[in-house]
Design a protein around this motif. Sequence first.
Motif, PDB file in Angstrom:
ATOM      1  N   GLY A  40     -14.011 -14.385  46.860  1.00  0.00           N
ATOM      2  CA  GLY A  40     -14.146 -13.545  45.675  1.00  0.00           C
ATOM      3  C   GLY A  40     -15.034 -14.167  44.619  1.00  0.00           C
ATOM      4  O   GLY A  40     -15.835 -13.483  43.970  1.00  0.00           O
ATOM      5  N   THR A  41     -14.906 -15.481  44.445  1.00  0.00           N
ATOM      6  CA  THR A  41     -15.740 -16.186  43.472  1.00  0.00           C
ATOM      7  C   THR A  41     -17.204 -16.130  43.877  1.00  0.00           C
ATOM      8  O   THR A  41     -18.098 -16.024  43.027  1.00  0.00           O
ATOM      9  N   THR A  42     -17.468 -16.184  45.183  1.00  0.00           N
ATOM     10  CA  THR A  42     -18.845 -16.096  45.665  1.00  0.00           C
ATOM     11  C   THR A  42     -19.426 -14.710  45.371  1.00  0.00           C
ATOM     12  O   THR A  42     -20.614 -14.579  45.048  1.00  0.00           O
ATOM     13  N   ILE A  43     -18.599 -13.676  45.463  1.00  0.00           N
ATOM     14  CA  ILE A  43     -19.067 -12.319  45.128  1.00  0.00           C
ATOM     15  C   ILE A  43     -19.585 -12.273  43.690  1.00  0.00           C
ATOM     16  O   ILE A  43     -20.691 -11.769  43.431  1.00  0.00           O
ATOM     17  N   THR A  44     -18.812 -12.788  42.758  1.00  0.00           N
ATOM     18  CA  THR A  44     -19.220 -12.729  41.347  1.00  0.00           C
ATOM     19  C   THR A  44     -20.351 -13.721  41.067  1.00  0.00           C
ATOM     20  O   THR A  44     -21.228 -13.439  40.250  1.00  0.00           O
ATOM     21  N   ARG A  45     -20.339 -14.864  41.757  1.00  0.00           N
ATOM     22  CA  ARG A  45     -21.402 -15.858  41.519  1.00  0.00           C
ATOM     23  C   ARG A  45     -22.762 -15.339  41.961  1.00  0.00           C
ATOM     24  O   ARG A  45     -23.800 -15.688  41.382  1.00  0.00           O
ATOM     25  N   LEU A  46     -22.749 -14.475  42.978  1.00  0.00           N
ATOM     26  CA  LEU A  46     -24.008 -13.897  43.444  1.00  0.00           C
ATOM     27  C   LEU A  46     -24.447 -12.719  42.583  1.00  0.00           C
ATOM     28  O   LEU A  46     -25.486 -12.099  42.848  1.00  0.00           O
ATOM     29  N   GLY A  47     -23.646 -12.400  41.555  1.00  0.00           N
ATOM     30  CA  GLY A  47     -24.053 -11.375  40.588  1.00  0.00           C
ATOM     31  C   GLY A  47     -23.624  -9.962  40.907  1.00  0.00           C
ATOM     32  O   GLY A  47     -24.116  -9.016  40.298  1.00  0.00           O
ATOM     33  N   PHE A  48     -22.661  -9.788  41.837  1.00  0.00           N
ATOM     34  CA  PHE A  48     -22.251  -8.436  42.204  1.00  0.00           C
ATOM     35  C   PHE A  48     -21.179  -7.860  41.271  1.00  0.00           C
ATOM     36  O   PHE A  48     -20.909  -6.670  41.310  1.00  0.00           O
ATOM     37  N   GLY A  49     -20.550  -8.719  40.479  1.00  0.00           N
ATOM     38  CA  GLY A  49     -19.615  -8.228  39.477  1.00  0.00           C
ATOM     39  C   GLY A  49     -18.175  -8.143  39.934  1.00  0.00           C
ATOM     40  O   GLY A  49     -17.870  -8.147  41.122  1.00  0.00           O
ATOM     41  N   ARG A  50     -17.290  -8.051  38.936  1.00  0.00           N
ATOM     42  CA  ARG A  50     -15.857  -8.034  39.220  1.00  0.00           C
ATOM     43  C   ARG A  50     -15.399  -6.719  39.842  1.00  0.00           C
ATOM     44  O   ARG A  50     -14.447  -6.694  40.616  1.00  0.00           O
ATOM     45  N   ASP A  51     -16.047  -5.618  39.491  1.00  0.00           N
ATOM     46  CA  ASP A  51     -15.669  -4.345  40.103  1.00  0.00           C
ATOM     47  C   ASP A  51     -15.840  -4.409  41.614  1.00  0.00           C
ATOM     48  O   ASP A  51     -15.001  -3.907  42.371  1.00  0.00           O
ATOM     49  N   ALA A  52     -16.930  -5.030  42.042  1.00  0.00           N
ATOM     50  CA  ALA A  52     -17.176  -5.175  43.478  1.00  0.00           C
ATOM     51  C   ALA A  52     -16.113  -6.071  44.106  1.00  0.00           C
ATOM     52  O   ALA A  52     -15.615  -5.797  45.203  1.00  0.00           O
ATOM     53  N   LEU A  53     -15.746  -7.136  43.408  1.00  0.00           N
ATOM     54  CA  LEU A  53     -14.707  -8.039  43.911  1.00  0.00           C
ATOM     55  C   LEU A  53     -13.393  -7.283  44.117  1.00  0.00           C
ATOM     56  O   LEU A  53     -12.758  -7.380  45.169  1.00  0.00           O
ATOM     57  N   ASN A  54     -12.972  -6.532  43.085  1.00  0.00           N
ATOM     58  CA  ASN A  54     -11.717  -5.790  43.180  1.00  0.00           C
ATOM     59  C   ASN A  54     -11.755  -4.750  44.297  1.00  0.00           C
ATOM     60  O   ASN A  54     -10.762  -4.540  45.002  1.00  0.00           O
ATOM     61  N   ARG A  55     -12.903  -4.122  44.450  1.00  0.00           N
ATOM     62  CA  ARG A  55     -13.050  -3.081  45.463  1.00  0.00           C
ATOM     63  C   ARG A  55     -12.951  -3.671  46.869  1.00  0.00           C
ATOM     64  O   ARG A  55     -12.261  -3.131  47.735  1.00  0.00           O
ATOM     65  N   ILE A  56     -13.615  -4.794  47.086  1.00  0.00           N
ATOM     66  CA  ILE A  56     -13.657  -5.410  48.410  1.00  0.00           C
ATOM     67  C   ILE A  56     -12.339  -6.094  48.762  1.00  0.00           C
ATOM     68  O   ILE A  56     -11.895  -6.054  49.912  1.00  0.00           O
ATOM     69  N   GLN A  57     -11.688  -6.673  47.772  1.00  0.00           N
ATOM     70  CA  GLN A  57     -10.448  -7.388  48.058  1.00  0.00           C
ATOM     71  C   GLN A  57      -9.202  -6.533  47.851  1.00  0.00           C
ATOM     72  O   GLN A  57      -8.079  -7.040  47.875  1.00  0.00           O
ATOM     73  N   ASN A  58      -9.396  -5.242  47.632  1.00  0.00           N
ATOM     74  CA  ASN A  58      -8.284  -4.283  47.554  1.00  0.00           C
ATOM     75  C   ASN A  58      -7.317  -4.619  46.431  1.00  0.00           C
ATOM     76  O   ASN A  58      -6.095  -4.588  46.609  1.00  0.00           O
ATOM     77  N   HIS A  59      -7.873  -4.955  45.269  1.00  0.00           N
ATOM     78  CA  HIS A  59      -7.040  -5.104  44.085  1.00  0.00           C
ATOM     79  C   HIS A  59      -6.814  -3.720  43.496  1.00  0.00           C
ATOM     80  O   HIS A  59      -7.752  -2.924  43.399  1.00  0.00           O
ATOM     81  N   ALA A  60      -5.596  -3.447  43.090  1.00  0.00           N
ATOM     82  CA  ALA A  60      -5.267  -2.126  42.555  1.00  0.00           C
ATOM     83  C   ALA A  60      -6.016  -1.886  41.255  1.00  0.00           C
ATOM     84  O   ALA A  60      -5.914  -2.662  40.309  1.00  0.00           O
ATOM     85  N   GLU A  61      -6.790  -0.801  41.214  1.00  0.00           N
ATOM     86  CA  GLU A  61      -7.542  -0.453  40.010  1.00  0.00           C
ATOM     87  C   GLU A  61      -6.884   0.683  39.249  1.00  0.00           C
ATOM     88  O   GLU A  61      -7.067   0.829  38.048  1.00  0.00           O
ATOM     89  N   GLY A  62      -6.102   1.512  39.965  1.00  0.00           N
ATOM     90  CA  GLY A  62      -5.435   2.631  39.311  1.00  0.00           C
ATOM     91  C   GLY A  62      -6.361   3.810  39.123  1.00  0.00           C
ATOM     92  O   GLY A  62      -7.581   3.718  39.241  1.00  0.00           O
ATOM     93  N   GLY A  63      -5.755   4.941  38.782  1.00  0.00           N
ATOM     94  CA  GLY A  63      -6.564   6.132  38.546  1.00  0.00           C
ATOM     95  C   GLY A  63      -6.731   6.944  39.817  1.00  0.00           C
ATOM     96  O   GLY A  63      -6.808   6.420  40.925  1.00  0.00           O
ATOM     97  N   ILE A  64      -6.812   8.241  39.666  1.00  0.00           N
ATOM     98  CA  ILE A  64      -6.940   9.136  40.810  1.00  0.00           C
ATOM     99  C   ILE A  64      -8.278   8.983  41.512  1.00  0.00           C
ATOM    100  O   ILE A  64      -8.406   9.239  42.704  1.00  0.00           O
ATOM    101  N   ALA A  65      -9.279   8.467  40.779  1.00  0.00           N
ATOM    102  CA  ALA A  65     -10.611   8.334  41.383  1.00  0.00           C
ATOM    103  C   ALA A  65     -10.588   7.401  42.578  1.00  0.00           C
ATOM    104  O   ALA A  65     -11.308   7.594  43.555  1.00  0.00           O
ATOM    105  N   SER A  66      -9.731   6.357  42.509  1.00  0.00           N
ATOM    106  CA  SER A  66      -9.704   5.394  43.604  1.00  0.00           C
ATOM    107  C   SER A  66      -9.226   6.024  44.912  1.00  0.00           C
ATOM    108  O   SER A  66      -9.524   5.540  45.991  1.00  0.00           O
ATOM    109  N   VAL A  67      -8.483   7.132  44.818  1.00  0.00           N
ATOM    110  CA  VAL A  67      -7.986   7.796  46.010  1.00  0.00           C
ATOM    111  C   VAL A  67      -9.112   8.527  46.745  1.00  0.00           C
ATOM    112  O   VAL A  67      -9.178   8.547  47.967  1.00  0.00           O
TER     113      VAL A  67
END
Length: 349
Positions: free
Chosen positions: A292-319
């Motif tokens: 996960g740290t490598t994802i953000t270090r390469l500049g892809f951002g935390r949203d990408a990290l949460n999306r790839i590692q299946n962290h709960a983001e909430g909201g109907i959009a995620s469904v």
Amino acid sequence: MSWVYVYSANGRPRWYTIGAADAIGLADARKTAGELASKVAQGHDPCAERKLARDKGTFGELADRYLDEHAKRRNKSWQQADKLVRRHLIPRWGTMQATAISRQDIKAALRLIKSEIVANQTLAAASAIFSFGMREEIVTANPCAKIERNPTKSRDRVLSDRELPLFWNAFLEADEISGGNLRFILLSGQRPGEVRHLCREHIVDGWWEMPGVDDPALGWPGTKNGRSHRVWLPEAAQQLLSQMPNESKPFRGKPVSETIRKISVALNSTTKAHGDPSITPVRPHDLRRTHGTTITRLGFGRDALNRIQNHAEGGIASVYDRHQYADENKRIMEAVAEEILSKVGGAAT
């Protein structure tokens, strides 16, 4: 025929059987009924108290009931908690009446556990058992309530550029299942427990599609947060998987915590012998954190990290937004795997 005392509790009639009419005389039955009436007047429920007394058992029996009737059905990490109970609590309380265990007994057991984190986890496991006992009217109180947990801090351990090749090479030298499991965690960034239960049936055209719910037929426990997850497996991870045994569950076996602990100890001794900085212990989840740290270090951002590692983001959009980022996620996963392999100076296998 039996003598029965009838009373009302919580607006409902209760029938308390005093005993057989041919064994208990009328006078004795009336005396018992009078005593019961006095208890009812004081707010007691004789039928409930009789059931409680009948169902009372040892802590070991209560722990077994909790495991079979609750934990195995609702707690995906029940094995870890049960292991703590069997190791730290059953030897002390297994034959004790569950209702006899006090707060002092709880504190005494926890004081014998050296690791503060393990003590906290054991306390949580014991509390869950007693809470179950209260719901089943086996115990009247939870002796774990309000016992303070040891202060802890979140781990932030990630492998440094110097450590990556050391651990990678050690993984290559470990047994096939454990070594492959650890490398796959590092390349995919997924949860260690989910990697260990990976089923080839869930891999479709390079995508690992994890159902949120369990599938007993395949031995799949479901994802930790209960949400279905879809992640691209980079070429290096697919290559590693192709080298694993051809069973449905290639990473079958025991958790790899002990394997990586031994590797950490061995590498620490080696680096010290050469005058290099010491290596602090590493856990399987630290490999996921490194990814996960490598994802953000390469500049892809935390949203990408949460999306790839299946962290709960909430909201109907995620469904409804499961596939929108497919191309981006694929590009990110390949880039991270390439970065990791460039640090270890080798191929996936």
